[in-house]
Design a protein around this motif. Structure first.
Motif, PDB file in Angstrom:
ATOM      1  N   VAL A   1       1.288  -1.566  -0.005  1.00 41.99           N
ATOM      2  CA  VAL A   1      -0.109  -0.063   0.139  1.00 41.99           C
ATOM      3  C   VAL A   1       0.738   1.269   0.018  1.00 41.99           C
ATOM      4  CG1 VAL A   1      -1.528   1.614   1.383  1.00 41.99           C
ATOM      5  CG2 VAL A   1      -2.199  -0.992   0.802  1.00 41.99           C
ATOM      6  N   PHE A   2       1.689   1.356   0.504  1.00 40.92           N
ATOM      7  CA  PHE A   2       2.740   2.097   1.013  1.00 40.92           C
ATOM      8  C   PHE A   2       3.599   3.003  -0.399  1.00 40.92           C
ATOM      9  CE2 PHE A   2       6.905   3.912   1.205  1.00 40.92           C
ATOM     10  CZ  PHE A   2       6.532   5.056   1.797  1.00 40.92           C
ATOM     11  N   LEU A   3       4.101   1.329  -0.799  1.00 39.09           N
ATOM     12  CA  LEU A   3       4.542   1.414  -2.509  1.00 39.09           C
ATOM     13  C   LEU A   3       3.375   2.582  -3.533  1.00 39.09           C
ATOM     14  CD1 LEU A   3       6.379  -1.899  -2.850  1.00 39.09           C
ATOM     15  CD2 LEU A   3       7.336   0.544  -2.288  1.00 39.09           C
ATOM     16  N   LEU A   4       2.224   1.654  -3.570  1.00 34.11           N
ATOM     17  CA  LEU A   4       1.425   2.231  -4.571  1.00 34.11           C
ATOM     18  C   LEU A   4       0.679   3.376  -3.998  1.00 34.11           C
ATOM     19  CD1 LEU A   4       0.093  -1.167  -5.541  1.00 34.11           C
ATOM     20  CD2 LEU A   4       1.228  -0.047  -6.747  1.00 34.11           C
ATOM     21  N   GLY A   5       0.853   4.098  -3.249  1.00 36.56           N
ATOM     22  CA  GLY A   5      -0.572   4.647  -2.470  1.00 36.56           C
ATOM     23  C   GLY A   5       0.368   6.268  -2.018  1.00 36.56           C
ATOM     24  N   VAL A   6       1.740   6.285  -2.112  1.00 34.12           N
ATOM     25  CA  VAL A   6       2.965   6.995  -1.584  1.00 34.12           C
ATOM     26  C   VAL A   6       4.098   7.086  -2.397  1.00 34.12           C
ATOM     27  CG1 VAL A   6       4.368   8.124   0.365  1.00 34.12           C
ATOM     28  CG2 VAL A   6       2.243   6.737   0.721  1.00 34.12           C
ATOM     29  N   LEU A   7       4.831   6.148  -3.000  1.00 31.59           N
ATOM     30  CA  LEU A   7       6.008   6.398  -4.046  1.00 31.59           C
ATOM     31  C   LEU A   7       5.572   6.482  -5.572  1.00 31.59           C
ATOM     32  CD1 LEU A   7       8.767   3.670  -2.100  1.00 31.59           C
ATOM     33  CD2 LEU A   7       8.038   6.382  -1.626  1.00 31.59           C
TER      34      LEU A   7
ATOM     35  N   PRO B   1       2.700   7.390  -6.400  1.00 28.28           N
ATOM     36  CA  PRO B   1       1.799   9.073  -6.678  1.00 28.28           C
ATOM     37  C   PRO B   1       3.355  10.135  -7.165  1.00 28.28           C
ATOM     38  CG  PRO B   1       1.043   7.914  -5.211  1.00 28.28           C
ATOM     39  CD  PRO B   1       1.809   6.443  -5.717  1.00 28.28           C
ATOM     40  N   VAL B   2       4.329  10.192  -6.022  1.00 27.58           N
ATOM     41  CA  VAL B   2       5.839  10.849  -5.756  1.00 27.58           C
ATOM     42  C   VAL B   2       5.925  10.617  -6.874  1.00 27.58           C
ATOM     43  CG1 VAL B   2       7.359  11.174  -4.727  1.00 27.58           C
ATOM     44  CG2 VAL B   2       5.614  11.126  -3.180  1.00 27.58           C
ATOM     45  N   ALA B   3       6.449   9.521  -7.692  1.00 31.21           N
ATOM     46  CA  ALA B   3       7.229   9.404  -8.724  1.00 31.21           C
ATOM     47  C   ALA B   3       6.128  10.273 -10.155  1.00 31.21           C
ATOM     48  CB  ALA B   3       6.965   7.557  -9.144  1.00 31.21           C
ATOM     49  N   LEU B   4       4.846  10.068  -9.805  1.00 30.55           N
ATOM     50  CA  LEU B   4       3.660  10.502 -11.473  1.00 30.55           C
ATOM     51  C   LEU B   4       4.097  11.993 -10.865  1.00 30.55           C
ATOM     52  CD1 LEU B   4       0.654   8.167 -10.804  1.00 30.55           C
ATOM     53  CD2 LEU B   4       2.843   8.261 -12.854  1.00 30.55           C
ATOM     54  N   VAL B   5       4.392  12.529  -9.233  1.00 29.17           N
ATOM     55  CA  VAL B   5       4.303  13.652  -9.248  1.00 29.17           C
ATOM     56  C   VAL B   5       5.674  14.491 -10.119  1.00 29.17           C
ATOM     57  CG1 VAL B   5       4.247  16.064  -7.859  1.00 29.17           C
ATOM     58  CG2 VAL B   5       2.797  13.884  -7.534  1.00 29.17           C
ATOM     59  N   PHE B   6       7.074  14.350  -9.528  1.00 29.50           N
ATOM     60  CA  PHE B   6       7.660  14.508 -10.163  1.00 29.50           C
ATOM     61  C   PHE B   6       8.393  13.560 -11.724  1.00 29.50           C
ATOM     62  CE2 PHE B   6       7.609  15.657  -5.794  1.00 29.50           C
ATOM     63  CZ  PHE B   6       9.113  16.540  -6.177  1.00 29.50           C
ATOM     64  N   ARG B   7       7.594  13.527 -12.164  1.00 28.77           N
ATOM     65  CA  ARG B   7       8.008  12.492 -13.732  1.00 28.77           C
ATOM     66  C   ARG B   7       8.621  11.890 -14.032  1.00 28.77           C
ATOM     67  NH1 ARG B   7       8.466  16.823 -16.647  1.00 28.77           N
ATOM     68  NH2 ARG B   7       9.139  18.451 -14.828  1.00 28.77           N
ATOM     69  N   ILE B   8       8.799  10.597 -13.060  1.00 25.73           N
ATOM     70  CA  ILE B   8       9.460   9.771 -13.181  1.00 25.73           C
ATOM     71  C   ILE B   8       9.235   8.118 -14.136  1.00 25.73           C
ATOM     72  CG2 ILE B   8      10.916   8.304 -11.257  1.00 25.73           C
ATOM     73  CD1 ILE B   8      11.248  10.924 -10.818  1.00 25.73           C
ATOM     74  N   PRO B   9      10.212   8.718 -14.932  1.00 27.94           N
ATOM     75  CA  PRO B   9       9.796   7.438 -15.882  1.00 27.94           C
ATOM     76  C   PRO B   9       9.436   5.588 -15.253  1.00 27.94           C
ATOM     77  CG  PRO B   9      12.112   9.060 -16.906  1.00 27.94           C
ATOM     78  CD  PRO B   9      11.695   8.936 -15.308  1.00 27.94           C
ATOM     79  N   LEU B  10       8.452   5.612 -15.252  1.00 24.74           N
ATOM     80  CA  LEU B  10       8.386   4.327 -13.830  1.00 24.74           C
ATOM     81  C   LEU B  10       9.331   3.006 -14.270  1.00 24.74           C
ATOM     82  CD1 LEU B  10       4.899   5.065 -13.344  1.00 24.74           C
ATOM     83  CD2 LEU B  10       6.740   5.357 -11.932  1.00 24.74           C
ATOM     84  N   SER B  11       9.097   3.205 -15.908  1.00 23.14           N
ATOM     85  CA  SER B  11       9.287   1.704 -16.486  1.00 23.14           C
ATOM     86  C   SER B  11      11.177   1.598 -16.326  1.00 23.14           C
ATOM     87  CB  SER B  11       8.957   1.460 -17.993  1.00 23.14           C
ATOM     88  OG  SER B  11       9.455   2.694 -18.874  1.00 23.14           O
ATOM     89  N   ARG B  12      11.501   2.928 -16.677  1.00 23.43           N
ATOM     90  CA  ARG B  12      12.840   3.051 -16.892  1.00 23.43           C
ATOM     91  C   ARG B  12      13.525   2.733 -15.391  1.00 23.43           C
ATOM     92  NH1 ARG B  12      14.980   8.021 -18.458  1.00 23.43           N
ATOM     93  NH2 ARG B  12      17.178   7.270 -17.779  1.00 23.43           N
ATOM     94  N   PHE B  13      12.969   3.214 -14.554  1.00 24.18           N
ATOM     95  CA  PHE B  13      12.960   3.278 -12.788  1.00 24.18           C
ATOM     96  C   PHE B  13      13.519   1.548 -12.422  1.00 24.18           C
ATOM     97  CE2 PHE B  13      11.952   3.599  -8.090  1.00 24.18           C
ATOM     98  CZ  PHE B  13      12.806   4.005  -7.652  1.00 24.18           C
ATOM     99  N   VAL B  14      11.730   1.406 -12.520  1.00 25.17           N
ATOM    100  CA  VAL B  14      11.248  -0.233 -12.310  1.00 25.17           C
ATOM    101  C   VAL B  14      12.832  -1.325 -12.545  1.00 25.17           C
ATOM    102  CG1 VAL B  14      10.250  -2.130 -12.469  1.00 25.17           C
ATOM    103  CG2 VAL B  14       9.267   0.067 -12.173  1.00 25.17           C
ATOM    104  N   ARG B  15      13.417  -0.991 -14.290  1.00 24.71           N
ATOM    105  CA  ARG B  15      14.138  -1.738 -14.545  1.00 24.71           C
ATOM    106  C   ARG B  15      15.385  -1.613 -13.481  1.00 24.71           C
ATOM    107  NH1 ARG B  15      12.158  -0.582 -19.424  1.00 24.71           N
ATOM    108  NH2 ARG B  15      13.409   1.075 -19.987  1.00 24.71           N
TER     109      ARG B  15
ATOM    110  N   CYS C   1      16.189   5.146  -3.814  1.00 26.16           N
ATOM    111  CA  CYS C   1      16.384   4.998  -5.103  1.00 26.16           C
ATOM    112  C   CYS C   1      15.744   6.435  -6.022  1.00 26.16           C
ATOM    113  CB  CYS C   1      16.145   4.033  -5.902  1.00 26.16           C
ATOM    114  SG  CYS C   1      17.533   2.919  -5.843  1.00 26.16           S
ATOM    115  N   LEU C   2      13.976   5.950  -4.922  1.00 26.99           N
ATOM    116  CA  LEU C   2      13.059   7.163  -5.509  1.00 26.99           C
ATOM    117  C   LEU C   2      13.958   8.970  -5.231  1.00 26.99           C
ATOM    118  CD1 LEU C   2      10.408   8.064  -7.397  1.00 26.99           C
ATOM    119  CD2 LEU C   2       9.586   7.536  -5.071  1.00 26.99           C
TER     120      LEU C   2
END
Length: 455
Positions: free
Chosen positions: A259-265, A267-281, A418-419
């Motif tokens: 829940v913390f990963l999906l509900g906090v981290l 949204p933070v990544a989306l707000v700061f426009r972090i490329p999610l697929s690249r970040f996960v890799r 990392c985020l």
């Protein structure tokens, strides 16, 4: 007679890339995942309980292989952090305002995110109530009682941050003390006028940094063996059946972390426009290392390398990542909130919401020293239980599954840090501004990915 000009030096061209064949096509991440599966199987087939009953060999005898891996990682942390942080701060001119701005933004970000982690943990434990129906042992045991006497105070944490000797801090791998000393050293170096002393020190630190990243590659070649042994030891000691007794506690923690990963981290990544697929890799390999070894230090060098390859400038990675290991432990903070109220529920002690919030504020302060003491999370937890008159016997229950929970909270700590580096880079307007460096780091990681089966 005219002096002849020196011959022109042309660097050798790099050898052409050779496409991996056979086992070399298996990446390091795939080797690590395979080693996790093998480790679980070995640990389940050769548990400690079997040796206690019938004698012979158990998977815990593989501990030496895991210990060697952790010791190799620890041996490179100090020179890696010190060299990259010095170059990151002193190598960018005399703009100390930029360093101060980064420090202020990082601390603000850390406090907001860790507070949200406490809220998620507190909400989860009150909704699920995993402590109800759990029977506490009558005595805590002397080893558990002694943990409470080691609890750091907030003033003690501040005092502990400042080293009395850099070499003493380095020998003990005190990351926060190393960061404190190195920042002061880098600021002093930045204030030197341009000249040979400054140039020499910057070139020396840059050389050490480059060498240590090569060192990381060599150590990572051994990673599948060390990680497989670590997970085998964990399973052999705790056993798969231990989950049945405290499944609700473990499930609540894992669920709350998700829940913390999906509900906090997220949204933070989306707000700061972090490329999610690249970040996960970028984080998947350090995540697996942190999860399997339950050691933040084991994943730190690879995580720093991965975030540089992601496009975060070296100065931001070198400052935010080590600092976050003391001030941004999201998974550990959430765990402390959940575990403390779990003990109250198991002891049938009614704890009003106001008292729970007061306990969370206490944990928010004392958890800043979580990386500075051995058996860190249990030390902080035992101190909170003592302060709020909760039975230390609750820790005896938690110890049975603490290794499994430690794996989860450590890996979330890693993802959160990392985020944080990516967010700070975006906030500073510097994410991906050094593409040549990012490409160089990414190519280095790709070369290292295929080293494991050849060593």
């Amino acid at each position: 007679m005219a002096a002849s000009s020196p011959p022109h030096y042309t660097p050798l061209a790099p050898p052409p890339a050779v496409k991996p064949r056979g086992l070399r096509r298996v990446t390091l991440t795939q080797w690590i995942m395979l080693s996790l599966v093998v480790g679980v199987i070995v640990g389940a087939l050769f548990p400690d309980a079997q040796r206690a009953q019938h004698g012979g060999w158990s998977a815990s005898d593989l501990r030496v292989l895991a210990t060697v891996f952790i010791r190799m990682i620890k041996s490179l942390i100090v020179p890696l952090i010190a060299s990259t942080l010095i170059v990151g701060i002193a190598g960018h001119g005399d703009d100390m305002k930029k360093v101060g701005r980064l420090a202020f933004r990082s601390i603000v970000y850390f406090e907001i995110v860790t507070t949200l982690a406490l809220v998620v943990g507190l909400t989860a434990v009150n909704l699920v109530r995993p402590g109800e129906g759990v029977t506490l042992p009558t005595e805590a045991g002397s080893d558990i009682t002694s943990l409470a006497t080691k609890t750091p105070t907030f003033s003690g944490v501040i005092e502990h941050t400042v080293p009395q000797s850099f070499f003493e801090a380095a020998s003990a791998n005190e990351v926060l003390q190393i960061v404190f000393f190195t920042i002061l050293f880098a600021v002093a170096l930045a204030k030197l006028p341009a000249g040979r002393p400054k140039t020499f020190m910057l070139e020396l630190c840059e050389s050490v940094s480059q060498i240590m990243f090569k060192f990381v590659g060599l150590v990572m070649a051994y990673a599948p063996i060390g990680i497989g042994a670590a997970i085998a030891v964990t399973v052999a000691k705790s056993g798969l059946g231990v989950l049945l007794n405290l499944a609700q506690l473990v499930g609540t923690l894992y669920g709350a972390l998700i829940v913390f990963l999906l509900g906090v981290l997220l949204p933070v990544a989306l707000v700061f426009r972090i490329p999610l697929s690249r970040f996960v890799r970028a984080v998947r390999e350090p995540f697996l290392i942190a999860f399997s070894t339950a050691s933040s230090e084991a994943a730190l060098p690879r995580a720093m390398q991965a975030m540089e390859a992601f496009g975060v400038p070296k100065r931001i990675v070198a400052f935010v990542m080590p600092t976050g290991y003391s001030f941004n432990l999201d998974g550990s903070t959430l765990y402390l909130a959940l575990a403390s109220v779990f003990v109250a529920q198991a002891a049938h002690i009614d704890m009003p919401l106001g008292t729970q919030i007061l306990m969370m504020l206490t944990l928010m302060l004392t958890s800043k020293g979580v990386a500075a003491v051995p058996r860190a999370s249990l030390v902080i937890l035992s101190g909170a239980l003592t302060q709020f008159n909760l039975p230390l016997a609750g820790i005896a229950v938690i110890l049975g599954v603490d290794a499994l929970m430690d794996m989860a909270r450590t890996s979330v700590n890693l993802v959160g840090n990392c985020l944080a580096t990516a967010v700070m880079a975006r906030w500073e307007g510097e994410l991906g501004t050094d593409p040549a460096h990012a490409v160089e780091r990414a190519a280095e990681i790709e070369r290292q990915e295929h080293m494991a089966p050849t060593m």
